[in-house]
Structures are given as C-alpha cells and as structure tokens.
Design a protein around this motif. Structure first.
Motif, PDB file in Angstrom:
ATOM      1  N   ALA A  86      19.507  -0.921   9.809  1.00  0.00           N
ATOM      2  CA  ALA A  86      19.379   0.156   8.832  1.00  0.00           C
ATOM      3  C   ALA A  86      20.248  -0.120   7.607  1.00  0.00           C
ATOM      4  O   ALA A  86      21.390  -0.560   7.726  1.00  0.00           O
ATOM      5  N   GLU A  87      19.668   0.125   6.426  1.00  0.00           N
ATOM      6  CA  GLU A  87      20.313  -0.054   5.125  1.00  0.00           C
ATOM      7  C   GLU A  87      20.632  -1.512   4.816  1.00  0.00           C
ATOM      8  O   GLU A  87      21.478  -1.796   3.967  1.00  0.00           O
ATOM      9  N   ARG A  88      19.953  -2.443   5.493  1.00  0.00           N
ATOM     10  CA  ARG A  88      20.193  -3.867   5.224  1.00  0.00           C
ATOM     11  C   ARG A  88      18.893  -4.616   4.988  1.00  0.00           C
ATOM     12  O   ARG A  88      18.864  -5.839   5.023  1.00  0.00           O
ATOM     13  N   HIS A  89      17.805  -3.906   4.762  1.00  0.00           N
ATOM     14  CA  HIS A  89      16.508  -4.539   4.588  1.00  0.00           C
ATOM     15  C   HIS A  89      16.327  -5.025   3.151  1.00  0.00           C
ATOM     16  O   HIS A  89      16.900  -4.473   2.201  1.00  0.00           O
ATOM     17  N   ASN A  90      15.497  -6.061   2.992  1.00  0.00           N
ATOM     18  CA  ASN A  90      15.086  -6.535   1.672  1.00  0.00           C
ATOM     19  C   ASN A  90      13.904  -5.686   1.226  1.00  0.00           C
ATOM     20  O   ASN A  90      12.764  -5.959   1.563  1.00  0.00           O
ATOM     21  N   THR A  91      14.175  -4.629   0.471  1.00  0.00           N
ATOM     22  CA  THR A  91      13.157  -3.635   0.170  1.00  0.00           C
ATOM     23  C   THR A  91      12.035  -4.206  -0.681  1.00  0.00           C
ATOM     24  O   THR A  91      10.859  -3.871  -0.469  1.00  0.00           O
ATOM     25  N   GLN A  92      12.352  -5.057  -1.627  1.00  0.00           N
ATOM     26  CA  GLN A  92      11.297  -5.627  -2.467  1.00  0.00           C
ATOM     27  C   GLN A  92      10.353  -6.515  -1.655  1.00  0.00           C
ATOM     28  O   GLN A  92       9.149  -6.529  -1.896  1.00  0.00           O
ATOM     29  N   GLN A  93      10.900  -7.233  -0.691  1.00  0.00           N
ATOM     30  CA  GLN A  93      10.058  -8.028   0.188  1.00  0.00           C
ATOM     31  C   GLN A  93       9.148  -7.141   1.030  1.00  0.00           C
ATOM     32  O   GLN A  93       7.959  -7.440   1.221  1.00  0.00           O
ATOM     33  N   VAL A  94       9.691  -6.023   1.515  1.00  0.00           N
ATOM     34  CA  VAL A  94       8.892  -5.090   2.319  1.00  0.00           C
ATOM     35  C   VAL A  94       7.774  -4.483   1.485  1.00  0.00           C
ATOM     36  O   VAL A  94       6.621  -4.387   1.939  1.00  0.00           O
ATOM     37  N   LEU A  95       8.073  -4.071   0.251  1.00  0.00           N
ATOM     38  CA  LEU A  95       7.048  -3.470  -0.608  1.00  0.00           C
ATOM     39  C   LEU A  95       5.958  -4.469  -0.964  1.00  0.00           C
ATOM     40  O   LEU A  95       4.772  -4.124  -1.010  1.00  0.00           O
ATOM     41  N   LYS A  96       6.341  -5.704  -1.222  1.00  0.00           N
ATOM     42  CA  LYS A  96       5.340  -6.733  -1.525  1.00  0.00           C
ATOM     43  C   LYS A  96       4.419  -6.970  -0.328  1.00  0.00           C
ATOM     44  O   LYS A  96       3.193  -7.060  -0.474  1.00  0.00           O
ATOM     45  N   LEU A  97       4.999  -7.047   0.852  1.00  0.00           N
ATOM     46  CA  LEU A  97       4.202  -7.256   2.057  1.00  0.00           C
ATOM     47  C   LEU A  97       3.310  -6.056   2.329  1.00  0.00           C
ATOM     48  O   LEU A  97       2.169  -6.206   2.803  1.00  0.00           O
ATOM     49  N   ALA A  98       3.782  -4.846   2.021  1.00  0.00           N
ATOM     50  CA  ALA A  98       2.956  -3.644   2.193  1.00  0.00           C
ATOM     51  C   ALA A  98       1.734  -3.690   1.286  1.00  0.00           C
ATOM     52  O   ALA A  98       0.617  -3.339   1.708  1.00  0.00           O
ATOM     53  N   ARG A  99       1.906  -4.149   0.043  1.00  0.00           N
ATOM     54  CA  ARG A  99       0.752  -4.285  -0.852  1.00  0.00           C
ATOM     55  C   ARG A  99      -0.227  -5.330  -0.319  1.00  0.00           C
ATOM     56  O   ARG A  99      -1.451  -5.157  -0.399  1.00  0.00           O
ATOM     57  N   ASP A 100       0.306  -6.417   0.240  1.00  0.00           N
ATOM     58  CA  ASP A 100      -0.561  -7.437   0.823  1.00  0.00           C
ATOM     59  C   ASP A 100      -1.378  -6.879   1.983  1.00  0.00           C
ATOM     60  O   ASP A 100      -2.565  -7.199   2.141  1.00  0.00           O
ATOM     61  N   LEU A 101      -0.749  -6.047   2.809  1.00  0.00           N
ATOM     62  CA  LEU A 101      -1.440  -5.490   3.978  1.00  0.00           C
ATOM     63  C   LEU A 101      -2.527  -4.504   3.557  1.00  0.00           C
ATOM     64  O   LEU A 101      -3.598  -4.454   4.172  1.00  0.00           O
ATOM     65  N   VAL A 102      -2.266  -3.719   2.520  1.00  0.00           N
ATOM     66  CA  VAL A 102      -3.306  -2.827   2.001  1.00  0.00           C
ATOM     67  C   VAL A 102      -4.496  -3.634   1.517  1.00  0.00           C
ATOM     68  O   VAL A 102      -5.658  -3.319   1.813  1.00  0.00           O
ATOM     69  N   TYR A 103      -4.209  -4.690   0.778  1.00  0.00           N
ATOM     70  CA  TYR A 103      -5.281  -5.551   0.269  1.00  0.00           C
ATOM     71  C   TYR A 103      -6.062  -6.194   1.413  1.00  0.00           C
ATOM     72  O   TYR A 103      -7.291  -6.313   1.357  1.00  0.00           O
ATOM     73  N   LYS A 104      -5.372  -6.585   2.470  1.00  0.00           N
ATOM     74  CA  LYS A 104      -6.037  -7.216   3.602  1.00  0.00           C
ATOM     75  C   LYS A 104      -7.002  -6.243   4.282  1.00  0.00           C
ATOM     76  O   LYS A 104      -8.131  -6.606   4.641  1.00  0.00           O
ATOM     77  N   VAL A 105      -6.580  -4.994   4.444  1.00  0.00           N
ATOM     78  CA  VAL A 105      -7.465  -3.998   5.051  1.00  0.00           C
ATOM     79  C   VAL A 105      -8.635  -3.683   4.134  1.00  0.00           C
ATOM     80  O   VAL A 105      -9.783  -3.540   4.584  1.00  0.00           O
ATOM     81  N   GLN A 106      -8.374  -3.589   2.835  1.00  0.00           N
ATOM     82  CA  GLN A 106      -9.462  -3.304   1.896  1.00  0.00           C
ATOM     83  C   GLN A 106     -10.517  -4.402   1.916  1.00  0.00           C
ATOM     84  O   GLN A 106     -11.716  -4.119   1.968  1.00  0.00           O
ATOM     85  N   THR A 107     -10.096  -5.657   1.873  1.00  0.00           N
ATOM     86  CA  THR A 107     -11.061  -6.760   1.897  1.00  0.00           C
ATOM     87  C   THR A 107     -11.748  -6.872   3.247  1.00  0.00           C
ATOM     88  O   THR A 107     -12.907  -7.283   3.336  1.00  0.00           O
ATOM     89  N   LEU A 108     -11.056  -6.501   4.306  1.00  0.00           N
ATOM     90  CA  LEU A 108     -11.668  -6.535   5.628  1.00  0.00           C
ATOM     91  C   LEU A 108     -12.780  -5.509   5.729  1.00  0.00           C
ATOM     92  O   LEU A 108     -13.855  -5.781   6.287  1.00  0.00           O
ATOM     93  N   ILE A 109     -12.550  -4.348   5.170  1.00  0.00           N
ATOM     94  CA  ILE A 109     -13.574  -3.305   5.195  1.00  0.00           C
ATOM     95  C   ILE A 109     -14.765  -3.701   4.337  1.00  0.00           C
ATOM     96  O   ILE A 109     -15.924  -3.473   4.699  1.00  0.00           O
ATOM     97  N   GLU A 110     -14.486  -4.337   3.214  1.00  0.00           N
ATOM     98  CA  GLU A 110     -15.566  -4.784   2.333  1.00  0.00           C
ATOM     99  C   GLU A 110     -16.222  -6.065   2.826  1.00  0.00           C
ATOM    100  O   GLU A 110     -17.236  -6.496   2.277  1.00  0.00           O
ATOM    101  N   ASN A 111     -15.613  -6.716   3.839  1.00  0.00           N
ATOM    102  CA  ASN A 111     -16.150  -7.956   4.421  1.00  0.00           C
ATOM    103  C   ASN A 111     -16.266  -9.055   3.381  1.00  0.00           C
ATOM    104  O   ASN A 111     -17.260  -9.787   3.318  1.00  0.00           O
ATOM    105  N   LYS A 112     -15.237  -9.198   2.567  1.00  0.00           N
ATOM    106  CA  LYS A 112     -15.240 -10.247   1.547  1.00  0.00           C
ATOM    107  C   LYS A 112     -14.371 -11.408   1.989  1.00  0.00           C
ATOM    108  O   LYS A 112     -13.474 -11.255   2.775  1.00  0.00           O
TER     109      LYS A 112
END
Length: 935
Positions: A909-935
């Motif tokens: 707790a309070e020792r995470h690399n927040t920018q790395q976490v936010l970047k990975l979260a955007r990647d995961l959203v994109y992965k689900v979006q493309t998976l749903i679109e089957n692209k």
C-alpha cells in the motif's frame, strides 16, 4: 532491529540482514581516519577490523575467519570438488560486499567490536564522526546487543514462511531475475485463451517453485515418492549445443507421475546465490507429466540407450541418453511399475521366454524369398521399440489410429532409424515414409485409411477449436459488453494529451467554452490527468457540481444556492445535536446519581452499548470493537453550536427543498425499518419537529421540549449513533497528512454530518470520511465540497454494505481475469479458490484511496471520472485488474494463496507505480473493446 525483538531465529538470506549490515557499515565508516582505514586498502572495513584485532582478541578471531572465507570464495583456482568438500556456503554479491559486518553479526561479536571502537574512538575517528559523539556512539553499540543475540540459520523455521519474505523482498527478487524469466508479459499475452496446453518441457512447468524448493523436490518427501533416479543422463537442449549431463528422476504423487531432468550445474545451488538464480541452465531443465505422454521411442545402442517422449499433440521432447549398462531397462521397469494399477505400457515391458524375463522381441519384416542364416536373423532382431502408455477404461483417439496399421506378424512397423509411423501426427508419418527402406512394402489400404482418418481428425480439431472460440467470444460479448464503451479508444497517449489538462488549455476554455468540447477535455484528463494548480477549478465540473459550458454568472448562482442549502442543513442538524448533547448530559448525571447511591452502572452501560451496536455498520473495524460514547466531544456548558461561518442558527427550520428524499436507498437497520415504513414525508416532518423543538428550547433557555411523536425519538437515537461514529472517524482520518489541522478536521465533520442528515436512513459507514477527505483537500471549501461529495456518493453509495454493487464488482473481476489472464485465474482457483476477489474489497469501496499516496489518489480519481464518458463507466475494474497484473509474475512465482495475496497488497500500500497501473488499465480496456469487436 524489529526482528531482534519479535523473533528468535532469522534466515541468513533475509534481505533485512543485508540492509542492516549496510547501515552499520555506513555508521562505522563515518568520519574514519585515513590512517585507520589504510592507504592502500580498498576495503576500509577489513583494514579497520584488522587494526582493531591487534589489540582486541574478538576482532582478531573474526579477521581470521573472514579472511579464510574470502580466500575460499574468491580464489578462481579452487576445484569444484574442494569447494564441495569444504561445504562452503554460496554467498550473494551483497553478502560478499558486507562480509565483515555480516560475519561479525553471525559470530555475535559485532556489538563488542563497535563498543570497543566507541570507547577508543579518538584513536580511529575524526571529531565529527558518529562514533565520536558522546550520545550517539554508545546508543549505537547498545542497539547492536539485540541483533547479536539472535540465532541465524539456513533452515526454514516455523515462522519463516509467514514472515519471510516481505512484499518488498518479493519485488526485489522479481527485479533481479525477471531479465531471464521466460514468462510473457501481460501485454503480449493473447486476448483469449481457450485451453491451457502443457506441451513445453521447460522450467515454466515447475509450478513456479523457487530454486531451493525445486532441488528439494527431487528427493523423497512426504508428498511424492522417488521411483527412479540416475545422474549423467545426457540431453541436447538445442541443436547448436553439445549434450549436457543431468539428473533424471521419476516421482509418484497421489494423482500424477512426473519425470524431471535437471542439469548437473543446478544440483548444488543455493537460493542466496544470485548467479545461481540467474543461471541459463534453468531454461534447459524439464518437468514432464506422464499423463501427457502417449508414446515412448526406445533406441538401444552399444553406448547405452535413448528414450524419446512424444506427447498427445505430437511434440517430441529432447532425447534422454542413458549411460552404458542396463539403465534404460531399469528406467522402463520403474516406469511400468509406477503406472500400475491405473495405467500400463503397451506392449508389456516384460514377456516370459524360457527361464527368464526379457525385452519383447519385435522383428523386422523380411522380403519374400530371401534366405538368411540363423545368426543373420539374430543380428537383425529389432533393437528399437515403441511403447504406448494406456489407461484402461479411457478411449484414446491416438490408440484407435495406431491399431489401423496392425498386421498379422507385427503390431507396429519398425523403421530404419527407429521413427515409427503410428499416426501421432502428419509430421511423424511423413518422416517415417521418407525413411522406409525400398524393400519394405506396406499394405496400401491400411495406409490410405490411416491418412484419411488423420485428415479427418485434423479437420475436426480445427473445426471444434474454431467453434469453441466462437462460442467463447459470444459469451465474452454478452457478459463484458456492458463494461466498456463501444467507441474504441487507443491506449497509446496522443502527443496532444501527453501533458493532460493544463492551465493554459483550461484558461482558454473558460474564456471561450466553444474552443474545446467537453469530450476533448475529458480525453485530456483520461490520458494525462489534471495539472495540480487547476484541480480546484476543474473537479467541480468533473463531479457534476457545474456543467461544462456554464457561464461565470451561472456558476456563481449555483454556488450561491449551494451555500444557502448547506447553511440551512447545518442549522437543522446542529439543532438536533443540541438535543442529543442535552440528553447525554442528563443521562450521565442520572448515572452518576445512581453510582453515588450505590447502584450499579452495568445496566446503563449495557443499554448504551446495545443501542450503539444495533445498527453498527463499520466495515474495517473488528467485530469485537465496541463503540463507546465520547464524553470529550460534548460542547461546553452554556455555549451554543455555531455554523462553520460563525453564525448561530435561528428561526424555524423546514425540510431542505434543494435535496431529494432518499426513498431509493435500501434501509438495513432495525430502527430504519420502523421509521421509514411510512411515507418519506413523515421523515421530513420529524426532522422539522426536532429542529423546531431544539430552536425553541434554545430561545427560552430551557431543556428540550417534550416531543410525543415516537418517530422523532427514533430519529434522535439514530442521529446520536451516527454522530458518535462520525466524530470517532474524523479524529483518525489521515491525521498524519499536513492539511488536516484541527480546524480542517472540524470542516470534515461538518460536511459529513450534513450529508448524513440528508441520508439518515442509510447512516454513516466507516470509509465515507476517506472519500470526503481528498475532496476537501483539493476544494478547501465546505459548501462546494459538500455538493461534490453528494455527487460522488451517487456512484459510491451502492458499494457500502447497504448496497449490492460490491457483488457485481467481484463477478465482473472474475470474468475479466478469466478471459484476459487464464493462467493467473487458474492459480487463484487452485490455491484455495480466491476467485471471489474479496481482497479487492477495500479497493472498490474507497476507489483505491488507501492503496495510494494523496497525489496518486488525485490522479486516479480524476481519471475514473473522465473514463466514464471516454472508455468505461466501470473503469475501477480495470484499475483493479491492472494492479493485479503488475505483480502477476510475483504472484505466480510464489504460488500465492488468499492469505499471501492479502498480506502482499497490504504491505505494498502507498508504494505502487500509479502511472504504470493507469497505463496498463487503458491497455486492458482497449483489449476488451477489440475483443468484443473481434478485430
């Protein structure tokens, strides 16, 4: 130092020891005179200890031991056998760097040596040195007594598994050896995994054991029986390498039999040796589950024998070459015995012939009309064999194909180089055809039938794999389509958004609201956050206090209405609080009177405790904790409560028209069920009656007027309980953060009481103050913070126990990780099944507020608010998943169970690399979006 107080044993490889030795070394070297350190010695500690040893016997004995260790560890000419015979422990580079301090600690003389240096400090140190200080020097020597009294061991003690390693140590270990780890990163992992395949024989299949645990698993233990073991079995890991010797072992557990081959270079390693941990030989080690193997190709040569294992998918493992002798036959015999009673070799290894048991003699077919002598026939006896592993009762599609080529005189055809065309795969079959001798004639019909069946199987597998993928994708679309917006947002940060929402852009927007669209501003926040200087102005827009496009006059009007409503609300609950304080004062006086007359307080205290606990809804407190009324929170006699602006409430109060009733909220407490079974208008009427009674009593200077309405009495009881909870939580809310002075804590209390007054049916739940605190830090205005907090709680309210959103979060997390990281999901399922994701409870409840430092909380919160319109209204799920994925390799490597993962994230707790976490979260959203679109 903490371990010296709480524990009796410490593992020698603990990272705390390295840190401790480094700190002591820095203290000892501080202000050391040059002549004491030695002009030509690079190791100043060694020079100092050797000089001290001339007049201090413990230091002399230590110097002799350390020099012996250094000589044996660092001499390149020392033979391997000599090192083994001396049983010299392998030391990590950090341990060697601090070898003198470390050895003095283990030998329990470090405190004595440091005390000697303190007592003779003028001889060794300059005036400004730490050990020359008349206070600090003796304190340091005294502090070392505890660590020198500890026992240091290489054994795993009873508490070793629980306290070691810490989360920090796990992260450091991962950084050390992640360079040669062959696991794919989450970003490279396929978006969808239909089935996990065990076709690799590398160390990735070692169940993520540590090096020491893996070597220990090669021996007989309580979980597995050692069936066979042989050293110097040769394997050629790659085509461009020579064969290397290793240890071959066969292990039987309750449900599976495992074959392991470990290079000899790994057999005598130590966990503390970093070079050993990073050894490339780990990539060559093999762990093979026998249930995945279908065929064993055995070749006998004069130099020994060779076994090639072929799995169900047709992939062959590197050949295992046994030394000369009967080792191949012994291995096969142990294997056959281990398969019983559930499996067997086909054909059986042993067949009765004459007086003894011999290898089955399968002969090559000879061409028609050839004449051969008996000796020639004996020489042509086949020395290459193929065995199938069968499990009776289980139909094998490979076995069906293999039986298609059976003939009257031979079960299988023995080819020139031992490769058998038994229908394992097309590659094997075609290879076999090319190596058939010209004189060997095979029946045409069985071969054609074999090819047709193999073609059918390949097409069937491809079709059913595609069909399974389509069905799985349909399930993904059904369950996950609601978690993301349909407009795909690329995870890469555009150049225009790299700085986020800056002061210049915001100023342009305020001057001309048409210069930027609302979605464009939110896109800047989503990718880069908000510049800290303008957060106070931007957050009311993000939370809905203002609408984008409002003019300055309209914003001022909204603020004016908000302040009027806030002051009205405070007047109401302050009037109610006056009644509560008066009731408590009278109750306390009555209790004292009973006590003075000899009566017991037990019944009174029991009543108060029961009243407080009946609607208790703390989410972080222990169930054993009982809230007690806080006497110190009472106002002084004769003083009237004031508003935050110093005004004294006066005039009649009425229900607040600015805020809707809470009829949509779920009522959970017993008192609430009685009160709000009627219409909401009765609640408002009760509020007005209470406030009117309070103000009337204050106006005439008397005690509270008697209100016959039982509804008001219940309301007062509920408010009393909530008031005590708020006061207790406010006092301990982020008290170490610079902003929360007593005056600002009072603001926090005012806002919280105002909110609960409008939502008394729900009441205060521990954690609400955590959500309010960052808003007050940024906005620094009670009324605006109250309005923004009310808007925030429209989304967050259902996360608390009275709502049902938490179960939905857990279910969605389960679906996401099952699809995006099936390997991690499988580990969670196997290790006690913590796929319920209860360890994420605090994350969702507080939007990660307790997991991050304040500056990171600001970034994460504003990204969540912006993401609702940009990428996903459930963005907290993807941040939580990203937080898990950042440490996925550490979780897999250490085979974490539910207790381990809770302990790990609590320590992180309070020792995470927040920018790395936010970047990975955007990647995961994109992965689900493309998976749903089957692209």
């Amino acid at each position: 130092m903490e371990e010296s107080v709480t524990r009796k044993f410490v593992h020698e490889d603990s990272s705390h020891i390295i840190s401790f030795c480094a700190a002591i070394e820095a203290c000892v070297l501080h202000g050391l005179k040059r002549r004491a350190a030695g002009f030509l010695r690079s190791n100043k500690i060694a020079a100092l200890f050797m000089k001290v040893g001339k007049s201090f016997p413990p230091a002399e004995e230590l110097s002799r031991k350390v020099q012996d260790l250094e000589q044996r560890n660092q001499s390149p000419g020392v033979q391997e056998s000599t090192r083994k015979a001396s049983k010299l422990p392998s030391l990590s580079p950090q341990a060697i760097k601090h070898l003198w301090i470390r050895t003095a600690l283990f030998e329990k003389v470090l405190d004595k040596i440091v005390l000697h240096l303190v007592e003779n400090s003028s001889k060794y140190y300059e005036k400004e040195a730490l050990l020359m200080d008349p206070v600090d020097g003796p304190i340091l020597a005294s502090l070392l007594v505890g660590p020198c009294a500890l026992e240091y061991t290489k054994m795993k003690t009873a508490d070793h598994f629980w306290t070691d390693p810490s989360a920090d140590e796990l992260v450091q270990r991962h950084r050390i050896h992640s360079s040669h780890c062959r696991q794919d990163s989450p970003t490279k992992r396929p978006a969808l995994c239909i089935q996990k395949r065990h076709s690799s024989g590398s160390m990735d299949d070692r169940l993520s054991l540590s090096a020491r645990d893996y070597v220990e698993s090669l021996h007989q233990n309580s979980r597995a029986t050692l069936l066979y073991g042989k050293n110097n079995v040769l394997v050629q890991p790659r085509d461009d390498m020579e064969s290397i010797p290793g240890y071959l072992s066969l292990h039987q557990t309750a449900d599976v039999m495992t074959l392991k081959w470990t290079p000899n270079q790994l057999m005598n390693g130590s966990v503390g040796d970093l070079d050993y941990e990073k050894s490339i030989y780990w990539d060559y080690a093999m762990t093979i589950r026998l249930e995945d193997i279908v065929y064993l190709h055995c070749h006998q040569q004069d130099s020994g024998g060779t076994v090639v294992l072929v799995s169900q998918d047709g992939i062959q493992r590197p050949p295992l070459r046994f030394p000369k002798g009967g080792h191949l036959l012994q291995f096969l015999s142990c294997l056959e015995n281990g398969l019983l009673p559930h499996g067997q070799l086909d054909p059986p290894l042993w067949s009765q012939r004459g007086k003894g048991k011999v290898f089955p003699k399968l002969k090559k077919r000879s061409p028609q009309g050839s004449s051969e002598s008996a000796s020639d026939k004996e020489e042509e006896e086949a020395t290459d064999y193929v065995f199938r592993i069968l499990y009776p009762g289980l139909q094998s599609e490979f076995g069906k194909v293999a039986r298609l080529v059976e003939t009257e005189k031979a079960d299988i055809y023995i080819l020139k180089n031992g490769i058998i065309a038994c229908g394992v795969s097309i590659l094997w079959f075609l290879t076999g055809l090319q190596l058939l001798p010209p004189s060997l004639s095979l029946p045409r019909a069985p071969l054609k039938l074999l090819c047709d069946n193999m073609k059918y199987q390949i097409l069937s597998r491809a079709f059913y794999g595609w069909l399974a993928y389509c069905r799985h994708l349909s399930t993904v679309r059904t369950h996950l389509s609601a978690l993301v917006n349909h407009d795909i947002v690329s995870p890469s940060v555009p150049c225009s958004a790299s700085q986020g929402l800056t002061a210049e852009v915001w100023e342009m927007f305020l001057q001309d609201s048409t210069s930027y669209e609302e979605k464009e501003l939110l896109r800047l926040v989503y990718f880069g956050g908000v510049q800290h200087e303008i957060r106070k102005a931007v957050w009311p827009f993000l939370l809905g206090h203002y609408r984008f496009g409002m003019s300055e006059a309209e914003r001022k009007q909204v603020d004016s209405q908000t302040r009027a409503c806030y002051e009205q609300t405070m007047a109401e609950w302050l009037g109610c609080e006056a009644i509560v304080r008066q009731r408590e004062k009278e109750s306390h006086a009555a209790a004292l009177a009973k006590c003075s007359s000899g009566a017991s307080l037990d019944s009174h205290m029991e009543h108060m405790m029961h009243q407080d606990s009946t609607i208790s809804n703390d989410v972080f407190e222990s169930v054993d904790e009982v809230e007690q009324p806080e006497a110190d929170a009472k106002p002084e006699d004769g003083k009237r409560p004031k508003l935050s602006n110093g005004m004294i409430p006066d005039g009649a109060s009425s229900p607040d028209p600015c805020y809707p009733s809470s009829q949509n909220f779920l009522v959970t407490s017993p008192c609430s069920e009685q009160i709000f079974s009627t219409k909401d208008s009765m609640v408002e009427t009760a509020k007005a009656a209470v406030c009117h009674s309070a103000q009337a009593s204050m106006a005439v200077g008397q005690g509270p007027l008697s209100v016959d309405n039982a509804l008001v009495g219940e309301l007062l009881d509920m408010y009393t309980v909530n008031l005590h909870r708020i006061e207790k939580d406010v006092q301990r809310c982020d008290r170490n953060y610079w902003y929360f002075s007593p005056a600002n804590l009072e603001k926090l209390r005012n806002i919280m009481c105002s909110y609960i007054w409008h939502h008394i049916d729900i009441g205060y739940v521990q954690g609400m103050c955590d959500l309010l605190a960052p808003l007050l830090v940024i906005l620094d205005d009670e009324a605006i913070a109250f309005s923004c907090f009310t808007e925030l709680m429209k989304r967050m309210n259902q996360n608390f126990p009275h709502g049902g959103a938490m179960d939905t979060h857990f279910a969605n997390m389960r679906s996401l990780i099952q699809i995006l990281d099936s390997e991690l999901f499988e580990l969670m399922h196997q290790n006690g099944d913590y796929t319920h994701f209860y360890f994420c409870y605090r994350w969702f409840l507080l939007d990660f507020k307790r997991e991050l430092v304040y500056n990171d909380v600001f970034s994460v919160w504003e990204t969540i608010w912006a993401a609702a319109q940009i990428s996903s209204s459930h963005y907290v799920l993807f941040i939580a998943l990203a937080l898990v994925e950042v440490y996925r390799d550490i979780i897999l490597e250490n085979n974490m169970d539910f207790t381990d993962i809770i302990k790990f994230f609590n320590e992180m707790a309070e020792r995470h690399n927040t920018q790395q976490v936010l970047k990975l979260a955007r990647d995961l959203v994109y992965k689900v979006q493309t998976l749903i679109e089957n692209k």
